[in-house]
Design a protein around this motif. Structure first.
Motif, short mmCIF file in Angstrom:
data_model
loop_
_atom_site.label_atom_id
_atom_site.label_comp_id
_atom_site.label_asym_id
_atom_site.label_seq_id
_atom_site.Cartn_x
_atom_site.Cartn_y
_atom_site.Cartn_z
N UNK A 77 39.72 25.98 40.62
CA UNK A 77 38.75 26.54 41.70
C UNK A 77 38.85 28.17 41.28
N UNK A 80 38.04 33.21 37.97
CA UNK A 80 37.33 34.62 38.04
C UNK A 80 37.93 35.24 36.70
N UNK B 43 42.02 36.20 33.88
CA UNK B 43 41.32 35.19 34.72
C UNK B 43 42.31 35.01 35.66
N UNK B 44 41.89 34.81 36.88
CA UNK B 44 42.62 34.30 37.98
C UNK B 44 41.93 32.81 38.72
N UNK B 45 42.53 31.85 39.07
CA UNK B 45 42.01 30.68 39.38
C UNK B 45 43.15 30.10 40.54
N UNK B 46 42.61 28.98 41.17
CA UNK B 46 43.56 28.49 42.00
C UNK B 46 43.55 26.84 41.54
N UNK B 47 44.91 26.14 41.56
CA UNK B 47 44.74 24.71 41.46
C UNK B 47 45.48 24.29 42.56
N UNK B 48 44.86 23.53 43.39
CA UNK B 48 45.54 23.02 44.50
C UNK B 48 45.49 24.37 45.46
N UNK B 54 45.84 34.32 34.16
CA UNK B 54 46.26 34.21 32.69
C UNK B 54 45.54 35.48 31.98
#
Lengths: 155, 325
Positions: A77, A80, B43-48, B54
């Motif tokens: 989710x 970016x 890049x930034x993101x969330x899992x859970x 990265x």
């Protein structure tokens, strides 16, 4: 003695297993690439083509591409991607991204941004002022891949 | 061609972008040759609910060297030349990297009244705009300059001498050509790896060579002598009979331009005549016959008068008298 050997062996197996499981789970990856825009004659007409970036000099136009992939097997989710614009180049056009003219602190459409000159006067931001660009993808499904790109001219 | 002047961009530090923007090492022709353009995306993101970031691999491009040059004459007009003189030129590296240039002076230009001889070239080592013999470094015609930084200008002197037989007021042009030592050619010609810090060298819009012409005008002074005689005979007439006095007048007139130094007028006493002591004059000034501190001397053999430096347009008159034997 035997006990120690067994312990060492089990450690080795555990390490192998961990490595293996990490590979199986995959990862989220970004891969960058750059090409230079060359005018190449094709059938009597000049055509823009993307070439390997050799013999690159000021004034040349570069296309930076970043490929992304989600091999984790899980949904990701709020993905970016942020790309600082190298100081030696100027963004040539807006695109499917928002821009920053303050070193990446805030992002928006270029028309909505302004810059402050050294004498304190505030003016509308131009492509020349862009320091960072950002793409926002709400979700990356498992196995999703894609790419984003921007073009810039060498100062 | 040399100088490690690589600037790395810290693309992973967000704040660095705006700070570095002001320090971009740029020349009039753009970013300096050999600079590395580096790009890294993150890049930034969330899992859970776990946030992660990265980075991409870093892509790097080395800026090539643009080979460009501009040559101009620094003389405000035609340079007068009597024997020798100096023409001044500027050679500006309009490329984006340090480069040495081959310097060639060509004195044989179509339309010249005369072709000067190129004695040597010189670099204005002390950068004062004036050729200083023994100070400014001599370069053989066709030799190379030292490396000139991007946007920097080198003053180059062309030392010329005029050929004999040159007429006053004749004009001539001398061309100075500068060519990048890395190579020249049609714009876009490339020399892989031959540029600054091993970058590719690319010929710019100038073709990596340029020239300018300096003008010379010959300044030649010429002298004409006119000798006349006035005879007074013992009988009140003007017959050159024995006993008659002959007054000689020699007028030296300098024409052209410039001047003639140590213009010395000599004349022999004609056979069958005798020099009349104390009759030697320069203009209205009487000169002693002795070879002394004044300008002239006279004897039974002849006269000699050093009239000094005479500028074009001026004349000097020498007089003396003899008696017919």
């Amino acid at each position: 003695m035997v006990k120690h050997l067994l312990l060492a062996l089990s450690c080795a197996i555990a390490t192998l297993f961990q490595l293996h499981s990490a590979q199986a789970a995959g990862k989220v990856a970004l891969t960058g690439d750059v090409k230079v825009v060359r005018m190449v004659e094709q059938g009597g007409a000049e055509k823009e083509t993307l070439s390997e970036p050799t013999k690159v000099v000021p004034g040349d136009k570069l296309v930076f591409t970043t490929r992304y992939s989600n091999d984790t097997g899980e949904e990701v989710d709020d993905f970016v991607i942020t790309n600082p614009i190298p100081e030696q180049v100027t963004l040539t056009e807006e695109g499917d991204f928002t821009v920053s003219v303050d070193g990446g602190k805030s992002f928006g459409q270029l028309a909505a941004l302004s810059t402050k000159a050294s004498d304190g006067t505030v003016g509308a931001a131009t492509l020349n002022d862009v320091t960072h660009i950002r793409w926002v993808l709400p979700k990356l499904k498992p196995g999703a891949t894609g790419s984003v790109r921007f073009s810039a001219v060498i100062r | 061609m040399k100088k490690p002047s690589i600037r790395h961009l810290t693309s992973c530090t967000i704040l660095a972008g705006s700070i570095l923007l002001a320090s971009t090492p740029a020349t009039a022709a753009g970013v300096i040759a050999g600079t590395l353009i580096e790009n890294t995306a993150s890049a930034s993101y969330t899992t859970g609910n776990t946030p992660k970031t990265i980075e991409s691999n870093k892509v790097t491009i080395k800026i090539g060297e643009v080979l460009d040059v501009a040559v101009a004459s620094l003389d405000s007009g035609a340079v007068a030349i009597s024997d020798s003189n100096v023409l001044a030129f500027s050679v500006t590296n309009t490329g984006n990297g340090p480069e040495a240039f081959t310097l060639t002076a060509d004195p044989a230009i179509a339309g010249n009244d005369f072709d000067a001889a190129v004695t040597s070239l010189a670099i204005d080592t002390n950068d004062n705009g004036i050729y200083d013999a023994g100070v400014d470094t001599l370069v053989i015609n066709g030799g190379a300059s030292a490396s000139i930084d991007a946007d920097a200008t080198l003053k180059v002197f062309v030392l010329v001498s005029s050929p004999s037989g040159t007429g006053d007021g004749q004009s001539s042009q001398v061309k100075l050509i500068a060519a990048a030592t890395t190579g020249t050619g049609t714009p876009g010609t490339t020399f892989p790896g031959a540029g600054t810090d091993g970058s590719d060298a690319v010929v710019g819009s100038s073709g990596a060579t340029d020239f300018a012409q300096g003008k010379l005008v010959a300044s030649v002074a010429t002298v004409a002598l006119v000798k006349s005689a006035t005879v007074v005979d013992p009988f009140g007439g003007s017959q050159a009979v024995p006993g008659a006095t002959i007054r000689y007048e020699i007028v030296a007139t300098v024409s052209g331009s410039g001047s003639i130094g140590s213009l010395t007028i000599t004349d022999a006493i004609p056979a069958s005549t005798t020099y009349q002591a104390g009759t030697l004059k320069l203009g209205s000034t009487a000169l002693t016959d002795a070879a002394d501190s004044d300008a002239g001397s006279a004897s039974e053999k002849g006269i000699s008068v050093d009239t000094g430096t005479v500028a074009a347009g001026e004349s000097r008159t020498v007089e003396f008298a003899v008696k017919v034997n």
